[in-house]
Design an enzyme around this catalytic site. Sequence first.
Site, short mmCIF file in Angstrom:
data_model
loop_
_atom_site.label_atom_id
_atom_site.label_comp_id
_atom_site.label_asym_id
_atom_site.label_seq_id
_atom_site.Cartn_x
_atom_site.Cartn_y
_atom_site.Cartn_z
N PHE A 137 0.86 -1.19 0.00
CA PHE A 137 0.00 0.00 0.00
C PHE A 137 0.89 1.23 0.00
O PHE A 137 1.76 1.37 0.86
CB PHE A 137 -0.92 0.02 1.22
CG PHE A 137 -1.87 1.19 1.19
CD1 PHE A 137 -3.03 1.14 0.43
CD2 PHE A 137 -1.59 2.36 1.89
CE1 PHE A 137 -3.90 2.23 0.37
CE2 PHE A 137 -2.45 3.45 1.83
CZ PHE A 137 -3.61 3.39 1.07
N ASP A 222 9.36 2.72 1.42
CA ASP A 222 8.21 3.46 1.93
C ASP A 222 8.12 3.19 3.43
O ASP A 222 7.67 2.13 3.86
CB ASP A 222 6.94 2.99 1.19
CG ASP A 222 5.70 3.74 1.67
OD1 ASP A 222 5.76 4.35 2.75
OD2 ASP A 222 4.68 3.69 0.96
N LYS A 251 2.71 9.84 8.49
CA LYS A 251 2.11 9.30 9.71
C LYS A 251 2.72 9.84 11.01
O LYS A 251 2.40 10.93 11.44
CB LYS A 251 2.18 7.78 9.65
CG LYS A 251 1.15 7.19 8.67
CD LYS A 251 0.94 5.73 8.89
CE LYS A 251 -0.08 5.14 7.96
NZ LYS A 251 -1.45 5.31 8.41
C1 LIG Z 1 3.17 2.33 3.71
C2 LIG Z 1 2.20 3.44 3.42
N1 LIG Z 1 2.43 4.24 2.37
C3 LIG Z 1 1.61 5.26 2.07
C4 LIG Z 1 0.49 5.51 2.82
C5 LIG Z 1 -0.41 6.67 2.47
O1 LIG Z 1 -0.31 7.65 3.44
P1 LIG Z 1 -1.44 8.80 3.55
O2 LIG Z 1 -2.68 8.13 4.01
O3 LIG Z 1 -0.87 9.78 4.54
O4 LIG Z 1 -1.59 9.39 2.20
C6 LIG Z 1 0.19 4.69 3.92
C7 LIG Z 1 -1.03 4.90 4.70
O5 LIG Z 1 -1.54 4.00 5.33
C8 LIG Z 1 1.08 3.62 4.23
O6 LIG Z 1 0.84 2.81 5.26
#
Ligand SMILES: Cc1ncc(COP(=O)(O)O)c(C=O)c1O
Length: 399
Positions: A137, A222, A251
Amino acid sequence: MEKQLIEESSKYLMSTYGRMPIVMRKGRGMKVWSSDGKEYIDFLAGIAVNCLGHCHPKVVIALQKQAQRLLHVSNLYHIEPQIELAKILVNNSFADKAFFCNSGTEAVEGAIKLARKYASDHASTEKFEIITATGSFHGRTFASLSATGQDKLKEGFEPLVPGFKHIPFNDIDALEKAITINTCAVILEPIQGEGGIKIPSDNYLKQVRELCDKNETLLILDEIQTGIGRTGTLFAYEHFGIEPDIITLAKGLGSGAAIGAILARDSVAASFKPGTHGSTFGGNPLACAAGLATIETLLEDGFLIDNCNRMGKYFIERLEKLKNDFPDSIVEARGKGLMLGLELTKEGGKVVELCAKRGMLINCTAGNVLRFTPPLIITEQEIDILIVALKDIFKNESF
Ligand SMILES: Cc1ncc(COP(=O)(O)O)c(C=O)c1O
């Protein structure tokens, strides 16, 4: 009162979220309270956001002071807390430079742009392919959604951004087959969060690094969910004995203030020149003041990261014991630090509801994995309270 608010929430807000029938009003430390006064222990922390606990005084004071001094100024000027936050992140990571944005998905979008620009500067415009993992994700905007390895999230939004290939996570042979000299970047979560708390084997990321080096491909990690102390080190890549070229953060970085970041080595960051990328609110004084207070507090005396490791160990031992007691309901307990999952034999949504009824917030991801990402200030007593509740649910409830 709460009933009316919930009705108005459905009336006035787009229904993008499957929300629980609770209106949250206040938070302190490990706890939050709803508008009808019910108290909850928060084992989710805004999904890995409130690492220091809710409304940590250092973050609140930093926000108050900054709000009185300067709320917003454009990136046409230098901004004090932005410089300070970049400095502390760079001094405590592999990176040389930071770029700030407002969310995780924006950080991933920016990282993808940076990788493509770097490849076009140093190789050719043919080198635009990006490899990511199934189950991953990376966000909800178009490039990050294209990177995300979950088809159900993409349905109805096609056509997506071209140039993305997906391979199974933790399968080095699949990456070896997929990677070519036209691959500009591999993007991976060091531990998959939304995909069900999936941890790669010890050597996987090292081998990924080697394949990236061989093909002159950038490695983007990520760390939006795994970063900011969550797994027991400031960044999760530290567990795996490698350094990436780029990481994305969001986050936990702002303790609740909206902020995202891209960190990169100098040689890569140099491909972003004035006018190539930007954001009105990215790196704004308020969010950066919260980010600075968060990182300073986290690194201050090592207590929080140390507590994350100790409590993570205690928590997973208790979850493993639970698995032994309920082998028909539980497949596996797994995780690192305080990023933990309990894979069930069936759907976990009902367990989440039953926990909330008992005053505990958890969530379920990938359909059947209960996820625990509590504030790093958690104590054994709070873990014990949750374990007793889960025991009661597995023993006495049908779900
Ligand atoms: C690994 C990862 N990347 C990207 C995101 C996207 O972040 P945002 O919700 O702040 O756009 C998330 C959100 O859960 C995530 O867990």
